[in-house]
Enzyme design. Structure first.
Site, mmCIF file in Angstrom:
data_model
loop_
_atom_site.group_PDB
_atom_site.id
_atom_site.type_symbol
_atom_site.label_atom_id
_atom_site.label_comp_id
_atom_site.label_asym_id
_atom_site.label_seq_id
_atom_site.Cartn_x
_atom_site.Cartn_y
_atom_site.Cartn_z
ATOM 1 N N GLU A 98 -6.606 -10.686 -4.540
ATOM 2 C CA GLU A 98 -6.510 -11.746 -3.530
ATOM 3 C C GLU A 98 -7.620 -12.790 -3.641
ATOM 4 O OE1 GLU A 98 -6.060 -9.883 0.279
ATOM 5 O OE2 GLU A 98 -4.044 -9.190 -0.193
ATOM 6 N N ASP A 143 0.836 -1.200 0.000
ATOM 7 C CA ASP A 143 0.000 0.000 0.000
ATOM 8 C C ASP A 143 0.877 1.258 0.000
ATOM 9 O OD1 ASP A 143 -1.334 -2.255 1.028
ATOM 10 O OD2 ASP A 143 -2.829 -1.048 2.061
HETATM 11 C C1 BGC Z 1 -5.945 -5.862 0.014
HETATM 12 C C2 BGC Z 1 -4.444 -5.729 -0.116
HETATM 13 C C3 BGC Z 1 -3.944 -4.669 0.830
HETATM 14 C C4 BGC Z 1 -4.390 -4.953 2.251
HETATM 15 C C5 BGC Z 1 -3.995 -3.865 3.228
HETATM 16 C C6 BGC Z 1 -6.289 -6.127 1.468
HETATM 17 O O1 BGC Z 1 -7.670 -6.175 1.613
HETATM 18 O O2 BGC Z 1 -6.438 -6.896 -0.782
HETATM 19 O O3 BGC Z 1 -4.119 -5.387 -1.447
HETATM 20 O O4 BGC Z 1 -2.565 -4.596 0.771
HETATM 21 O O5 BGC Z 1 -5.791 -5.067 2.267
HETATM 22 O O6 BGC Z 1 -4.578 -2.658 2.903
#
Ligand code: BGC
Length: 758
Positions: A482, A356
């Site tokens: 994800e 992020d």
């Molecule tokens: C996202 C990730 C992100 C993480 C922390 C997750 O829900 O899929 O891309 O890095 O949250 O913000």
């Protein structure tokens, strides 16, 4: 009024669930400390509250249990800790305890003022016995004195004369929040902090505690300054200290208690106990009004450089201001810290730093405050050794692999399919080192830090990928999405890895041309042959492409999966991750967030426009945006494709995500990446900014809903102002030498002003 709306966040809610959200929205932080907006006097027993305060980079170690622990699985992780609770102040009027849930609330409002950097609570209250008082409380986490948090509490009596009592607490017995039903917060109750010493020196109450496993010490020091003659009594046990302050008040009179709280820790200070006393004495030398003034001056300089102004929608403007302000509150400003996914506002994602930072938040700092951007990259450089160790744990013979989530540098992801497997974080970090170089032209930084990071991450790709006939392929990784895990040739990963390898070569050549490579090449044992291998792998990198659809498939098997049954998925089943087994989700074409579309934004020159457009249309249909990192990217790419209406809609979903609690979990903390996404949506989306090796590019568009928008950026020693309205875009060179810019692919020399028709 509208001016206030643009610069203030307000609430008058006493609704139990909104109070939890407001604890997050009204937290105060300065990159070092963060304190949630809990009521000083507390809540009725049946109210749920997440009472917390945090220090960036201060963590404990918590055990990770696996039912079946396979080789290389992590067995512990870092976790941000809830530190000593200094928020407590109870107020008694003639023995009656003030509470917003008792008596009559005649007026109640909380305000976060983003120009003053102060959070206020204004109350007019009538006690059950009919005593009416006005209460004004302000809180500040000082940007000037980072260790300082202040509660400034004023009571004005309307119709009461007699004694009032403040009962102020400093509690060392604190716990972290947990929720076993939500994977986005900690699942178990754990106590991380044990009080070591509790004492009073020079009228300052001091508690020093130690974390159970990481053995980090945290000191809190509290000093009460009272407006007039009073009696003070202290009660202390081995975990907490209570100060009772008795005062006399007349009708029409005000009494004021300023509670100065200093936090220090042993990560930063060799003797944090003494440091807290020293810092307290230093702070007390400056009158409080002057500290408020300094806060305002700091913020005025911040807004002067960083503000993004939109004319024509005040609620949107409020959301933009909130996003930028939260980025400033969240960003670590020293070498020990970075930006947690929830900033310093809550315990979601356990205070971890993710990709992020580089892909979503660093652009804001890079274009507005080079020093903060450099600090974030320094943090990654400092963690390179830990990344090398991580690579060995994962079986790699060479190179470095940055952990998916971490505080102190080692991997903290317990679920590797959507954690550790996201190798793209390596290329994300490398990408930002390159962007930093484009924006600053700082070759010294490349030599001292950037090149080493790029070489070691490039080595990792060489060790992960392999040739199949004539193409270089990367198997068994997870891309940003994800909901699709452990795949071969994720387009995003391959594309970013290609860039990582290409720029490792370019940094090598650049340093060589300047006779600066020898030392580093020797230190890392790099040969020309190895560099040639990077070059070749970059050239031969396999990027999945489907000719029939003219899109980049997300990975090798993506298009052959069944499409998720969106039509028959009830709204309350989102986010899918809370309602379906991951394996079930992995079998379908369904994306949690932008993946290929993100690659098309970051590396737009890799594909022809038709592929970017077709891919956008394809993925749009199957993306749930269950992650808050998604809509901003769709907005940016929609703007690039000239789909202004869509860009606008996605942008509107982005900017007020926390203010309107759109993801229903703002109680666990703000979504800082999304806030960076708000900035990017304006600057990269609507203004179409791109920074490339070949220079700086603008491609401005403007939604019909706005009159104009405006912002400034720093680029290669210049400051440029960009103003866009419905007729034209206007570029002004505010500082620095003349510069070549590109607008709609035409070259211009900017030495004063340029105006171009939209
Ligand atoms: C996202 C990730 C992100 C993480 C922390 C997750 O829900 O899929 O891309 O890095 O949250 O913000």
């Amino acid at each position: 009024m509208t001016e206030n709306l643009k610069w203030q966040i307000t609430s008058d809610s006493l609704d139990a669930s909104q109070l939890l959200v407001d604890e997050t929205l009204f937290h105060v932080a300065n990159g070092y400390i963060g304190v949630r907006g809990n009521f000083e006097e507390g809540y009725p027993n049946h109210y749920n509250t997440i009472r917390g305060a945090y220090i960036n980079g201060v963590y404990d170690i918590s055990e990770v249990k696996h039912g079946e622990k396979l080789h290389g699985f992590i067995d512990s992780k870092q976790k941000i800790i809830n530190i000593t609770d200094v928020q407590g102040i109870k107020l008694y009027i003639a023995g009656e305890k003030f509470s917003l849930f008792d008596g009559k609330v005649l007026n109640f409002k909380r305000i976060l003022d983003m120009r003053e950097g102060i959070y206020k609570r204004q109350i007019l209250w009538e006690s059950p016995k009919g005593h009416i008082i006005e209460i004004n409380i302000q809180r500040m986490a000082s940007f000037i004195k980072p260790e300082l948090f202040v509660i400034d509490y004023t009571v004005r009596s309307i119709n009461y004369e007699g004694e009032i009592v403040f009962v102020s607490t400093q509690k060392g017995d604190v716990f972290n929040y947990f929720d076993p039903t939500d994977p986005r917060v900690a699942g178990e109750l754990e106590k991380h902090l044990t009080v070591e010493t509790i004492d009073i020196q020079k009228d300052i109450g001091i508690i020093t505690s130690i974390t159970n496993k990481s053995h980090i010490r945290v000191t809190s020091a509290v000093k009460h300054v009272v407006s007039s003659q009073h009696e003070l009594e202290r009660i202390q046990d081995d975990k907490s200290s209570t100060t009772k302050i008795r005062l006399y008040i007349k009708a029409g009179q005000a009494q004021r208690l300023v509670k100065y709280c200093i936090f220090t820790d042993s990560v930063r200070f060799s003797d944090c106990h003494q440091a807290a006393i020293d810092k307290m004495e230093e702070v007390l030398e400056t009158p409080i009004e002057q500290l408020y003034q300094l806060q305002k001056v700091y913020l005025s300089a911040f807004w002067d450089k960083a503000d993004v102004v939109v004319n024509g929608d005040d609620r949107l403007q409020q959301g933009i201001h909130f996003s930028l302000f939260e980025l400033l509150q969240s960003v670590g400003k020293d070498q020990y810290s970075n930006i947690a996914a929830k900033g310093l506002s809550g315990e979601g994602y356990e205070g971890h730093y993710f990709w992020d930072t580089e892909i979503y938040m660093l652009p804001f700092f890079l274009l507005t405050d080079k020093a903060l951007a450099e600090n974030l990259l320094n943090y990654r450089y400092e963690k390179l050794e830990a990344a090398r160790e991580n690579a060995r744990i994962l079986g790699h013979k060479k190179g470095a692999l940055y952990p998916w989530r971490t505080i102190s540098g080692s991997e903290c992801s317990a679920y590797f399919p959507s954690g550790t497997a996201q190798y793209h974080i390596n290329a994300d970090i490398a990408y930002m080192f390159v962007q930093y170089y484009f924006v600053t032209g700082d070759l010294d930084f490349v030599e001292s830090k950037g090149a080493e990071v790029l070489f070691e991450t490039a080595r990792l790709w060489m060790d992960t990928g392999h040739y199949v006939e004539d193409s270089f392929r990367i198997d068994a990784v997870t891309g940003p999405d994800e909901y699709t895990c452990i795949v071969n040739n994720n387009y995003y990963t391959n594309c970013m890895a290609k860039y990582n390898l290409k720029w490792a070569v370019k940094f090598y050549e650049l340093l060589k041309e300047n006779n600066r490579i020898e030392h580093l090449a020797q230190k890392l044992g790099i040969t020309e042959e190895e560099v040639n291998e990077w070059q070749q792998a970059a050239e031969k990198m396999y990027l999945p492409y489907d000719e029939k659809l003219d899109i980049n498939p997300q990975d090798d098997s993506f298009l052959s999966k069944a499409i998720w049954d969106f039509e028959n998925t009830p709204k309350d089943q989102y986010p899918l991750l809370l309602h379906y087994h991951p394996l079930y989700i992995y079998r379908y074409q369904v994306c949690k967030q932008a993946d290929t579309v993100l690659a098309h934004f970051l590396l737009e020159d890799e594909q022809k426009l038709s592929t970017i457009k077709k891919s956008y249309e394809y993925y749009e249909k199957i993306t749930t945006h269950d992650s808050s990192l998604s809509t901003c990217i769709f907005s940016i790419v929609a703007a690039k494709l000239g789909e202004i209406r869509k860009a606008y809609d996605y942008f509107m979903q982005t900017t007020r995500l926390d203010l309107d609690n759109i993801h229903h979990n703002t109680k666990d903390g703000i979504h800082t990446a999304n806030m960076g996404g708000t900035y990017m949506g304006m600057v990269y989306g609507f203004a179409g900014l791109r920074i490339k090796e070949s220079g700086i590019f603008f491609n401005p568009v403007i939604p019909e809903q706005w009159k104009s928008y405006e912002f400034k950026i720093c680029y290669q020693g210049r400051m440029i102002k960009i103003h866009v309205n419905q007729e034209q875009s206007h570029y002004t060179l505010l500082e620095g030498k003349e510069l070549k810019i590109h607008v709609y692919d035409q070259e211009y020399i900017l030495n004063d002003d340029i105006i171009i028709k939209i």
